[in-house]
Design a protein around this motif. Structure first.
Motif, PDB file in Angstrom:
ATOM      1  N   PRO A 237      22.832  57.577  61.207  1.00 16.82           N
ATOM      2  CA  PRO A 237      24.155  56.950  61.195  1.00 16.82           C
ATOM      3  C   PRO A 237      25.567  57.318  60.143  1.00 16.82           C
ATOM      4  N   LEU A 238      25.320  58.010  58.870  1.00 15.12           N
ATOM      5  CA  LEU A 238      25.511  57.988  58.206  1.00 15.12           C
ATOM      6  C   LEU A 238      26.516  58.723  57.284  1.00 15.12           C
ATOM      7  N   GLY A 239      26.632  60.259  58.634  1.00 14.74           N
ATOM      8  CA  GLY A 239      28.160  61.125  58.777  1.00 14.74           C
ATOM      9  C   GLY A 239      28.193  61.473  57.474  1.00 14.74           C
ATOM     10  N   ASN A 241      29.464  59.173  55.429  1.00 15.15           N
ATOM     11  CA  ASN A 241      30.175  58.338  54.202  1.00 15.15           C
ATOM     12  C   ASN A 241      28.917  58.337  53.169  1.00 15.15           C
ATOM     13  N   ALA A 242      27.920  58.350  53.820  1.00 20.72           N
ATOM     14  CA  ALA A 242      26.903  59.217  52.339  1.00 20.72           C
ATOM     15  C   ALA A 242      25.347  59.780  52.595  1.00 20.72           C
ATOM     16  N   GLY A 243      25.488  59.772  51.887  1.00 24.76           N
ATOM     17  CA  GLY A 243      24.061  61.422  51.867  1.00 24.76           C
ATOM     18  C   GLY A 243      22.425  59.943  52.041  1.00 24.76           C
ATOM     19  N   GLY A 244      21.990  60.918  52.691  1.00 30.21           N
ATOM     20  CA  GLY A 244      20.698  60.597  52.808  1.00 30.21           C
ATOM     21  C   GLY A 244      20.136  61.220  54.600  1.00 30.21           C
ATOM     22  N   GLY A 245      18.902  60.005  54.958  1.00 24.26           N
ATOM     23  CA  GLY A 245      17.897  60.247  56.301  1.00 24.26           C
ATOM     24  C   GLY A 245      16.712  59.102  55.916  1.00 24.26           C
ATOM     25  N   SER A 246      16.020  60.178  57.026  1.00 23.90           N
ATOM     26  CA  SER A 246      15.301  59.505  57.157  1.00 23.90           C
ATOM     27  C   SER A 246      13.374  59.107  57.826  1.00 23.90           C
ATOM     28  N   PHE A 247      12.591  58.714  57.588  1.00 19.06           N
ATOM     29  CA  PHE A 247      11.525  59.692  57.737  1.00 19.06           C
ATOM     30  C   PHE A 247      11.036  58.259  59.267  1.00 19.06           C
ATOM     31  N   ILE A 248       9.972  59.149  59.741  1.00 15.18           N
ATOM     32  CA  ILE A 248       8.823  58.208  61.017  1.00 15.18           C
ATOM     33  C   ILE A 248       7.617  59.476  60.511  1.00 15.18           C
ATOM     34  N   TYR A 249       6.523  58.028  60.553  1.00 18.43           N
ATOM     35  CA  TYR A 249       5.155  58.925  59.781  1.00 18.43           C
ATOM     36  C   TYR A 249       4.499  57.800  61.296  1.00 18.43           C
ATOM     37  N   TYR A 266      26.909  56.871  46.973  1.00 19.32           N
ATOM     38  CA  TYR A 266      28.438  56.724  47.934  1.00 19.32           C
ATOM     39  C   TYR A 266      29.559  56.653  47.204  1.00 19.32           C
ATOM     40  N   LYS A 267      30.430  56.490  47.428  1.00 17.65           N
ATOM     41  CA  LYS A 267      31.495  56.093  47.489  1.00 17.65           C
ATOM     42  C   LYS A 267      32.198  55.281  48.555  1.00 17.65           C
ATOM     43  N   ASN A 268      32.271  54.669  49.792  1.00 15.55           N
ATOM     44  CA  ASN A 268      32.756  53.193  49.521  1.00 15.55           C
ATOM     45  C   ASN A 268      32.166  52.012  49.771  1.00 15.55           C
ATOM     46  N   PRO A 269      32.736  51.227  49.133  1.00 14.41           N
ATOM     47  CA  PRO A 269      31.956  49.818  48.404  1.00 14.41           C
ATOM     48  C   PRO A 269      31.682  49.230  50.165  1.00 14.41           C
ATOM     49  N   HIS A 270      32.345  49.799  50.978  1.00 14.40           N
ATOM     50  CA  HIS A 270      31.938  48.707  52.472  1.00 14.40           C
ATOM     51  C   HIS A 270      30.772  49.225  53.301  1.00 14.40           C
ATOM     52  N   LEU A 271      30.333  50.476  52.432  1.00 16.66           N
ATOM     53  CA  LEU A 271      28.844  51.018  53.110  1.00 16.66           C
ATOM     54  C   LEU A 271      27.697  49.751  53.156  1.00 16.66           C
ATOM     55  N   PHE A 272      27.047  49.612  53.987  1.00 13.62           N
ATOM     56  CA  PHE A 272      25.513  48.571  53.973  1.00 13.62           C
ATOM     57  C   PHE A 272      24.376  49.100  54.666  1.00 13.62           C
ATOM     58  N   PRO A 273      23.674  49.663  52.981  1.00  9.60           N
ATOM     59  CA  PRO A 273      22.476  50.460  53.502  1.00  9.60           C
ATOM     60  C   PRO A 273      21.969  49.818  54.193  1.00  9.60           C
ATOM     61  N   TYR A 274      21.530  48.426  53.971  1.00  3.29           N
ATOM     62  CA  TYR A 274      20.393  48.168  55.019  1.00  3.29           C
ATOM     63  C   TYR A 274      20.367  47.909  56.844  1.00  3.29           C
ATOM     64  N   MET A 275      22.210  47.826  56.792  1.00  6.91           N
ATOM     65  CA  MET A 275      22.920  47.727  58.125  1.00  6.91           C
ATOM     66  C   MET A 275      22.420  48.865  59.120  1.00  6.91           C
ATOM     67  N   GLU A 276      22.750  50.184  57.598  1.00  5.86           N
ATOM     68  CA  GLU A 276      23.103  52.211  58.413  1.00  5.86           C
ATOM     69  C   GLU A 276      21.284  51.796  58.484  1.00  5.86           C
ATOM     70  N   PHE A 277      20.128  51.710  58.387  1.00 10.73           N
ATOM     71  CA  PHE A 277      18.695  51.243  58.908  1.00 10.73           C
ATOM     72  C   PHE A 277      18.864  51.192  59.335  1.00 10.73           C
TER      73      PHE A 277
END
Length: 548
Positions: A237-239, A241-249, A266-277
């Motif tokens: 969901p980051l698109g 808005n931010a760099g990143g990604g997931s892992f599933i092991y 990330y630039k946008n202070p409204h970004l909520f990393p936990y909710m992106e997860f």
């Protein structure tokens, strides 16, 4: 606390932190000389309590340290059998084939592990060799000698009053002195931060960069479980808005590690990393895997992502920085534990040689040379441009340009030289008026959860009467600067709900719920005013991760 008189104990080597770097150093020292006195001080309630990592482990570090680790029962039980890479859209996915990947991205020969359990096993090996390990002993201060060298640490301070003063139940702790002190605190450790600043160790390095890694352990339907499968994703969901990604092991016992990393530039202070997860888990690919299962653990911690060009000088008089205290994560591989182990061994070998030559409290320059020119430096130099490419030009450029750069580095050269990172993660945060707020779906309580519910699954506990271990340089900045200019980002960037703004207007107050803190250090890194300093609480406090 400096005026307090404390008892002291003398050791050859004092090691702060029982992670893979510190334990590798301790084991290697005793392998070299059984008569060396070595102590490891760990702030967690037990070894492994504060260890959180993905983790797919490259066993090269363990092979070098304990070649017969299989016979000795090391908990490396799940070899990687399959690698998957996906680009996600909101409702779909695109499989990236493995064949264009540079050889270093291949996980063949690696293991899906709980690094907490690996560290518990390593501690047993260390103790069998005669290493003294003291969990529940937070190191709150450095002790300096007459010539400005680091000569030890203060550990085991308990029972301070809430305002930080000495009370009737205060235990002042002890000074532990060593010929050399190794700081293996992990990312953004408070003592390492002090050493880097005091000796200006970062003067010749690029800015350090960080990510926030969040992780849950799930028990899933056995029919969906594929032991040994490793999956990584980028995109939704980051698109943009931010760099990143997931892992599933997929590890053993029908369990999977589900993790999500957000780059903290990330630039946008409204970004909520936990909710992106949490939103990520509603992608059809992930939801199908997790439905019918249950989450059994949660945790979070920062990740060093600066790489080769961001490593500070690693030594000062009497002290050496190990592992993630320096920043040794190979970002595209999402691996740093092998380098942490190798750094511990290199520091041990340099200290052993120095003590054998009658030296103490000087700089272990041989350690730094080995890190930069040996296996660790070679590992990190090949991938040094992937992260700055992502930061400057986005995910697609990083995948294409970074892939090309890693391929050419396989043959010993780079088309790009060494790319700079630019701004720090705090400086990257832009004012709220430049960005739109982000609407996040409410957690459903089945696949996604609110922060406080999830924090309960980190088994975090802090003695509430102690001073808050999260310190503000200026108590007015959160309400006078960070809220009006940046929309109060601490209420969102913290993955444990430590910070909140209460009230409105002139009555608005900033509240620190330090009892929730999982010791990720994100606040110390991302706060746009650099107004928050993370320090250690009293020993034994914090998360109690079972199998992270």
């Amino acid at each position: 606390m400096a005026e307090i008189e404390r008892e002291s104990m003398e050791y050859d080597i004092v090691i702060v932190g029982a992670g893979p770097a510190g334990l590798s150093a301790a084991i290697r020292l005793k392998q070299l000389d059984a008569d060396l006195s070595v102590v490891v001080l760990e702030k967690g309630s037990e070894v492994g309590a504060h260890i959180l990592s993905g983790a797919v482990l490259d066993p090269c570090g363990l092979d070098a340290l304990i070649p017969d680790w299989k016979a000795k029962g090391a908990p490396l039980n799940v070899p990687v059998k399959k690698d998957n890479f996906y680009l996600l859209g909101e409702g779909g996915k695109l499989r990236i084939p493995n064949f264009p990947m540079p050889p270093l991205m291949n996980n063949h020969g690696n293991y899906i592990v709980s690094m907490g359990n690996v560290c518990r096993w390593m501690a047993e090996q260390a103790e069998e060799l005669g290493v003294e390990i003291f969990p529940g002993m937070a190191c709150s201060e450095l002790v300096y000698g007459d010539n400005g060298e680091v000569k030890g640490v203060v550990a085991g301070v308990f029972g301070l009053e809430a305002d930080g003063t000495i009370g009737p139940d205060t235990e002042p702790g002890m000074e532990l002195h060593g010929k050399y002190v190794f700081l293996s605190e992990g990312v953004r450790g408070s003592l390492s931060k002090e050493v880097i600043a005091k000796y200006d160790l970062a003067a010749d390095s690029d800015v350090q960069k960080f990510g926030l890694g969040m992780k849950e352990i799930w028990e899933i339907d056995p029919a969906k479980h594929k032991e040994g499968t490793v999956t990584h994703t980028s995109g939704w969901p980051l698109g943009s808005n931010a760099g990143g990604g997931s892992f599933i092991y997929h590890l053993e016992n029908n369990q999977v590690y589900v993790g999500f990393v957000v780059h903290l530039n990330y630039k946008n202070p409204h970004l909520f990393p936990y909710m992106e997860f949490q939103r990520f888990k509603h992608h059809p690919m992930v939801a199908d895997l997790l439905e019918g299962g249950k989450r059994i653990a949660y945790g979070a911690r920062a990740i060093t992502e600066g790489g080769y060009q961001s490593m500070p000088k690693m030594t000062a008089p009497g002290v050496a920085l190990l592992g993630c205290s320096v920043g040794m994560v190979n970002v595209p591989r999402i691996k740093g534990n092998h380098n942490a182990m190798l750094s511990g061994m290199a520091a041990a070998e340099a200290a052993h040689a120095a003590i054998g030559a009658g030296r103490s409290s000087d700089e272990l320059t041989d350690y730094e040379t080995e890190v930069r020119t040996g296996a660790i430096g070679q590992d990190l130099k090949k991938v040094r441009n992937v992260k700055p490419m992502w930061s400057r030009w986005g995910m697609v450029a990083s995948l294409l340009g970074g892939g090309l750069d890693m391929w050419t580095n396989t043959f010993g050269f780079s088309l790009f030289g060494t790319i700079k990172h630019g701004k720090s993660d705090a400086e990257s945060t832009e004012q709220a008026v430049k960005h739109q707020p982000i609407d996040y779906p409410k957690p459903d309580g089945k696949l996604s959860f609110d922060r406080l519910t999830n924090v309960a699954f980190s088994f975090t506990n802090h003695e509430e009467s102690q001073p808050a271990h999260l310190k503000l340089t200026d108590e007015n900045i959160p309400t006078s600067v960070n809220f009006p200019d940046f929309a109060g980002p601490s209420a969102r960037y913290c993955p444990a709900g430590v910070y909140e703004f209460i009230g409105d207007g002139a009555d608005r107050k900033f509240q620190i719920n330090f009892q929730n803190c999982v010791h990720c250090k994100t606040c110390d890194i991302k706060d746009p005013s650099q107004n928050i300093t993370w320090t250690v609480p009293q020993g034994g406090d914090g998360p109690n991760y079972p199998n992270m």
